[in-house]
Design a protein around this motif. Structure first.
Motif, PDB file in Angstrom:
ATOM      1  N   VAL A 145     -86.627  30.791 -34.962  1.00  0.00           N
ATOM      2  CA  VAL A 145     -88.075  30.666 -35.119  1.00  0.00           C
ATOM      3  C   VAL A 145     -88.561  31.543 -36.269  1.00  0.00           C
ATOM      4  CG1 VAL A 145     -90.305  31.211 -34.069  1.00  0.00           C
ATOM      5  CG2 VAL A 145     -88.592  29.980 -32.749  1.00  0.00           C
ATOM      6  N   ASP A 146     -88.052  32.762 -36.350  1.00  0.00           N
ATOM      7  CA  ASP A 146     -88.461  33.674 -37.422  1.00  0.00           C
ATOM      8  C   ASP A 146     -88.121  33.097 -38.793  1.00  0.00           C
ATOM      9  OD1 ASP A 146     -89.435  35.478 -35.589  1.00  0.00           O
ATOM     10  OD2 ASP A 146     -87.696  36.816 -35.671  1.00  0.00           O
ATOM     11  N   ALA A 147     -86.966  32.433 -38.892  1.00  0.00           N
ATOM     12  CA  ALA A 147     -86.564  31.831 -40.169  1.00  0.00           C
ATOM     13  C   ALA A 147     -87.524  30.713 -40.565  1.00  0.00           C
ATOM     14  CB  ALA A 147     -85.141  31.291 -40.066  1.00  0.00           C
ATOM     15  N   VAL A 148     -87.949  29.917 -39.602  1.00  0.00           N
ATOM     16  CA  VAL A 148     -88.879  28.822 -39.892  1.00  0.00           C
ATOM     17  C   VAL A 148     -90.261  29.383 -40.258  1.00  0.00           C
ATOM     18  CG1 VAL A 148     -90.006  26.766 -38.981  1.00  0.00           C
ATOM     19  CG2 VAL A 148     -87.634  27.247 -38.380  1.00  0.00           C
ATOM     20  N   ILE A 149     -90.704  30.404 -39.533  1.00  0.00           N
ATOM     21  CA  ILE A 149     -91.995  31.026 -39.847  1.00  0.00           C
ATOM     22  C   ILE A 149     -91.988  31.549 -41.287  1.00  0.00           C
ATOM     23  CG2 ILE A 149     -93.489  33.012 -39.359  1.00  0.00           C
ATOM     24  CD1 ILE A 149     -92.757  32.655 -36.398  1.00  0.00           C
ATOM     25  N   ASP A 150     -90.904  32.196 -41.676  1.00  0.00           N
ATOM     26  CA  ASP A 150     -90.790  32.710 -43.051  1.00  0.00           C
ATOM     27  C   ASP A 150     -90.912  31.574 -44.069  1.00  0.00           C
ATOM     28  OD1 ASP A 150     -90.467  35.273 -42.128  1.00  0.00           O
ATOM     29  OD2 ASP A 150     -88.284  35.301 -42.342  1.00  0.00           O
ATOM     30  N   MET A 151     -90.318  30.415 -43.761  1.00  0.00           N
ATOM     31  CA  MET A 151     -90.416  29.265 -44.661  1.00  0.00           C
ATOM     32  C   MET A 151     -91.857  28.768 -44.762  1.00  0.00           C
ATOM     33  SD  MET A 151     -87.098  26.845 -44.178  1.00  0.00           S
ATOM     34  CE  MET A 151     -87.624  26.333 -42.552  1.00  0.00           C
ATOM     35  N   PHE A 152     -92.540  28.687 -43.640  1.00  0.00           N
ATOM     36  CA  PHE A 152     -93.926  28.240 -43.646  1.00  0.00           C
ATOM     37  C   PHE A 152     -94.789  29.190 -44.476  1.00  0.00           C
ATOM     38  CE2 PHE A 152     -94.974  24.999 -40.193  1.00  0.00           C
ATOM     39  CZ  PHE A 152     -93.703  24.448 -40.210  1.00  0.00           C
ATOM     40  N   VAL A 153     -94.585  30.488 -44.285  1.00  0.00           N
ATOM     41  CA  VAL A 153     -95.346  31.485 -45.048  1.00  0.00           C
ATOM     42  C   VAL A 153     -95.085  31.322 -46.542  1.00  0.00           C
ATOM     43  CG1 VAL A 153     -95.581  33.945 -45.545  1.00  0.00           C
ATOM     44  CG2 VAL A 153     -95.465  33.166 -43.173  1.00  0.00           C
ATOM     45  N   GLU A 154     -93.825  31.134 -46.895  1.00  0.00           N
ATOM     46  CA  GLU A 154     -93.447  30.965 -48.301  1.00  0.00           C
ATOM     47  C   GLU A 154     -94.150  29.759 -48.923  1.00  0.00           C
ATOM     48  OE1 GLU A 154     -89.380  29.785 -50.770  1.00  0.00           O
ATOM     49  OE2 GLU A 154     -89.206  30.765 -48.805  1.00  0.00           O
ATOM     50  N   VAL A 155     -94.231  28.664 -48.156  1.00  0.00           N
ATOM     51  CA  VAL A 155     -94.837  27.433 -48.675  1.00  0.00           C
ATOM     52  C   VAL A 155     -96.362  27.551 -48.763  1.00  0.00           C
ATOM     53  CG1 VAL A 155     -95.245  24.992 -48.172  1.00  0.00           C
ATOM     54  CG2 VAL A 155     -92.957  25.950 -47.899  1.00  0.00           C
ATOM     55  N   HIS A 209    -101.449  29.008 -51.337  1.00  0.00           N
ATOM     56  CA  HIS A 209    -102.654  28.208 -51.126  1.00  0.00           C
ATOM     57  C   HIS A 209    -103.596  28.824 -50.085  1.00  0.00           C
ATOM     58  CE1 HIS A 209    -100.574  25.144 -53.416  1.00  0.00           C
ATOM     59  NE2 HIS A 209     -99.548  25.229 -52.585  1.00  0.00           N
ATOM     60  N   SER A 210    -103.251  29.970 -49.559  1.00  0.00           N
ATOM     61  CA  SER A 210    -104.036  30.568 -48.485  1.00  0.00           C
ATOM     62  C   SER A 210    -104.575  31.935 -48.905  1.00  0.00           C
ATOM     63  CB  SER A 210    -103.186  30.715 -47.218  1.00  0.00           C
ATOM     64  OG  SER A 210    -103.934  31.326 -46.187  1.00  0.00           O
ATOM     65  N   SER A 211    -105.816  32.213 -48.511  1.00  0.00           N
ATOM     66  CA  SER A 211    -106.403  33.522 -48.781  1.00  0.00           C
ATOM     67  C   SER A 211    -106.303  34.449 -47.570  1.00  0.00           C
ATOM     68  CB  SER A 211    -107.878  33.354 -49.183  1.00  0.00           C
ATOM     69  OG  SER A 211    -108.606  32.732 -48.138  1.00  0.00           O
ATOM     70  N   VAL A 212    -105.615  33.983 -46.521  1.00  0.00           N
ATOM     71  CA  VAL A 212    -105.433  34.782 -45.313  1.00  0.00           C
ATOM     72  C   VAL A 212    -104.486  35.942 -45.614  1.00  0.00           C
ATOM     73  CG1 VAL A 212    -104.552  34.736 -42.942  1.00  0.00           C
ATOM     74  CG2 VAL A 212    -105.837  32.797 -43.834  1.00  0.00           C
ATOM     75  N   ARG A 213    -104.746  37.100 -45.023  1.00  0.00           N
ATOM     76  CA  ARG A 213    -103.838  38.244 -45.179  1.00  0.00           C
ATOM     77  C   ARG A 213    -102.441  37.846 -44.725  1.00  0.00           C
ATOM     78  NH1 ARG A 213    -104.100  42.179 -42.071  1.00  0.00           N
ATOM     79  NH2 ARG A 213    -105.387  41.234 -40.438  1.00  0.00           N
ATOM     80  N   LEU A 214    -101.424  38.432 -45.360  1.00  0.00           N
ATOM     81  CA  LEU A 214    -100.048  38.048 -45.083  1.00  0.00           C
ATOM     82  C   LEU A 214     -99.702  38.168 -43.605  1.00  0.00           C
ATOM     83  CD1 LEU A 214     -97.319  37.147 -46.178  1.00  0.00           C
ATOM     84  CD2 LEU A 214     -96.772  39.556 -46.638  1.00  0.00           C
ATOM     85  N   GLU A 215    -100.128  39.260 -42.973  1.00  0.00           N
ATOM     86  CA  GLU A 215     -99.823  39.462 -41.549  1.00  0.00           C
ATOM     87  C   GLU A 215    -100.461  38.364 -40.694  1.00  0.00           C
ATOM     88  OE1 GLU A 215    -101.144  41.644 -43.575  1.00  0.00           O
ATOM     89  OE2 GLU A 215     -99.687  43.290 -43.741  1.00  0.00           O
ATOM     90  N   SER A 216    -101.703  38.018 -41.032  1.00  0.00           N
ATOM     91  CA  SER A 216    -102.397  36.969 -40.280  1.00  0.00           C
ATOM     92  C   SER A 216    -101.778  35.606 -40.547  1.00  0.00           C
ATOM     93  CB  SER A 216    -103.882  36.942 -40.663  1.00  0.00           C
ATOM     94  OG  SER A 216    -104.501  38.171 -40.333  1.00  0.00           O
ATOM     95  N   LEU A 217    -101.351  35.389 -41.800  1.00  0.00           N
ATOM     96  CA  LEU A 217    -100.717  34.110 -42.138  1.00  0.00           C
ATOM     97  C   LEU A 217     -99.418  33.938 -41.358  1.00  0.00           C
ATOM     98  CD1 LEU A 217    -100.627  31.540 -43.839  1.00  0.00           C
ATOM     99  CD2 LEU A 217     -99.514  32.859 -45.660  1.00  0.00           C
ATOM    100  N   ALA A 218     -98.645  35.001 -41.217  1.00  0.00           N
ATOM    101  CA  ALA A 218     -97.400  34.930 -40.460  1.00  0.00           C
ATOM    102  C   ALA A 218     -97.666  34.584 -38.994  1.00  0.00           C
ATOM    103  CB  ALA A 218     -96.641  36.250 -40.562  1.00  0.00           C
ATOM    104  N   LEU A 219     -98.716  35.176 -38.411  1.00  0.00           N
ATOM    105  CA  LEU A 219     -99.075  34.864 -37.022  1.00  0.00           C
ATOM    106  C   LEU A 219     -99.499  33.403 -36.894  1.00  0.00           C
ATOM    107  CD1 LEU A 219    -101.087  38.065 -36.020  1.00  0.00           C
ATOM    108  CD2 LEU A 219     -98.850  37.370 -35.147  1.00  0.00           C
ATOM    109  N   ALA A 220    -100.306  32.950 -37.856  1.00  0.00           N
ATOM    110  CA  ALA A 220    -100.771  31.563 -37.827  1.00  0.00           C
ATOM    111  C   ALA A 220     -99.610  30.598 -38.000  1.00  0.00           C
ATOM    112  CB  ALA A 220    -101.811  31.344 -38.926  1.00  0.00           C
ATOM    113  N   CYS A 221     -98.650  30.950 -38.849  1.00  0.00           N
ATOM    114  CA  CYS A 221     -97.481  30.080 -39.051  1.00  0.00           C
ATOM    115  C   CYS A 221     -96.622  30.026 -37.795  1.00  0.00           C
ATOM    116  CB  CYS A 221     -96.666  30.562 -40.248  1.00  0.00           C
ATOM    117  SG  CYS A 221     -97.450  30.181 -41.843  1.00  0.00           S
ATOM    118  N   GLY A 222     -96.588  31.126 -37.042  1.00  0.00           N
ATOM    119  CA  GLY A 222     -95.884  31.098 -35.765  1.00  0.00           C
ATOM    120  C   GLY A 222     -96.494  30.084 -34.827  1.00  0.00           C
TER     121      GLY A 222
END
Length: 205
Positions: free
Chosen positions: A139-149, A153-166
Motif C-alpha cells: 500500500v505504501d508503494a502505491v501511495i508513493d506512486m499516487f503522490v508522485e503523479v 498538479h496539487s497545491s495540497v501540502r505533501l503530508e496532506s497529499l499523502a494522506l489523501a492518496c492513501g
C-alpha cells in the motif's frame, strides 16, 4: 500480463529440471491458476505440487509453508499491477485533467486485469501478522506512486497529499473489487474514481 485461464499440466517445462528462479516463477503462475479455477482454499503446497507436476519437497523448498506461498503470491500479483501502472503512467507533461483521467483509468485497469485473485489471496491471509506487514508495504508503494503523479498538479501540502492518496488507494481497490464481482461497470467505477482523484488534485492548502 494476465495468466491464461487454462489448466496447467506436467510437460517438459513443469516436469524437467528448471533453474531455481524459473521454477519459482512457474510455481507462482500455477498457484495463481489454482486460485482462479478452484479458489484460494484449494491452494496448498501439496496440491500445488500436483498441478505443477513436481514433487511436494520442491514446493516446500521454495515456500516452506502455505502462508509463505500465499504471501509470495500476493506480493507477486501486486508487484505486477504496480509495474503495469507505472508503464501506463510513464508519459510526462500531461495537463492536470488528463493526468487525473489517466491515473483513474490506469489504476482500475491494472486492478481489474488481475481478476479476483488478488482479493481472494488477501482474504485467505486475513488475520496473518505477516500478511499485514506485506500489505502495508504494498500500500505504501502505491501511495508513493499516487503522490508522485499528483504532486505537480496539487497545491495540497505533501503530508496532506499523502494522506489523501492513501484514501484514494483504498477507494480504488474497493471499486476494483466491485467491478470484478459485477457490482458496477468499469465505466461507473472510472467515473467515480476520476471524480475522487480530481478532488484531491484540485485541493487547496
Amino acid at each position: 500480463m494476465q495468466v491464461k485461464n487454462t489448466k496447467i499440466v506436467a510437460d517438459k517445462r513443469t516436469s524437467g529440471r528448471l533453474p531455481k528462479p524459473e521454477r519459482r516463477q512457474q510455481l507462482l503462475e500455477t498457484a495463481r491458476v489454482i486460485v482462479r479455477e478452484e479458489g484460494a482454499d484449494r491452494l496448498t503446497l501439496g496440491h500445488l505440487a500436483v498441478r505443477a507436476g513436481v514433487s511436494k519437497p520442491v514446493t516446500y523448498e521454495h515456500f516452506e509453508t502455505r502462508t509463505g506461498l500465499l504471501i509470495d503470491l500476493y506480493r507477486w500479483i501486486d508487484t505486477e499491477r504496480i509495474t503495469a501502472f507505472r508503464t501506463l503512467m510513464a508519459q510526462e507533461n500531461r495537463p492536470a485533467k488528463d493526468t487525473v483521467l489517466a491515473l483513474a483509468k490506469a489504476y482500475l485497469a491494472c486492478g481489474t486485469d488481475q481478476g479476483d485473485e488478488f482479493h481472494a489471496v488477501g482474504a485467505a491471509l486475513a488475520g496473518s501478522d505477516e500478511k499485514a506487514g506485506v500489505y502495508q508495504e504494498l500500500v505504501d508503494a502505491v501511495i508513493d506512486m499516487f503522490v508522485e503523479v499528483l504532486r505537480p498538479h496539487s497545491s495540497v501540502r505533501l503530508e496532506s497529499l499523502a494522506l489523501a492518496c492513501g484514501a484514494l488507494v483504498a477507494a480504488g481497490d474497493a471499486l476494483t473489487c466491485a467491478v470484478t464481482r459485477g457490482k458496477c461497470s468499469v465505466a461507473e467505477a472510472e467515473e467515480m474514481f476520476s471524480t475522487l482523484v480530481g478532488a484531491v488534485a484540485q485541493g487547496k492548502r
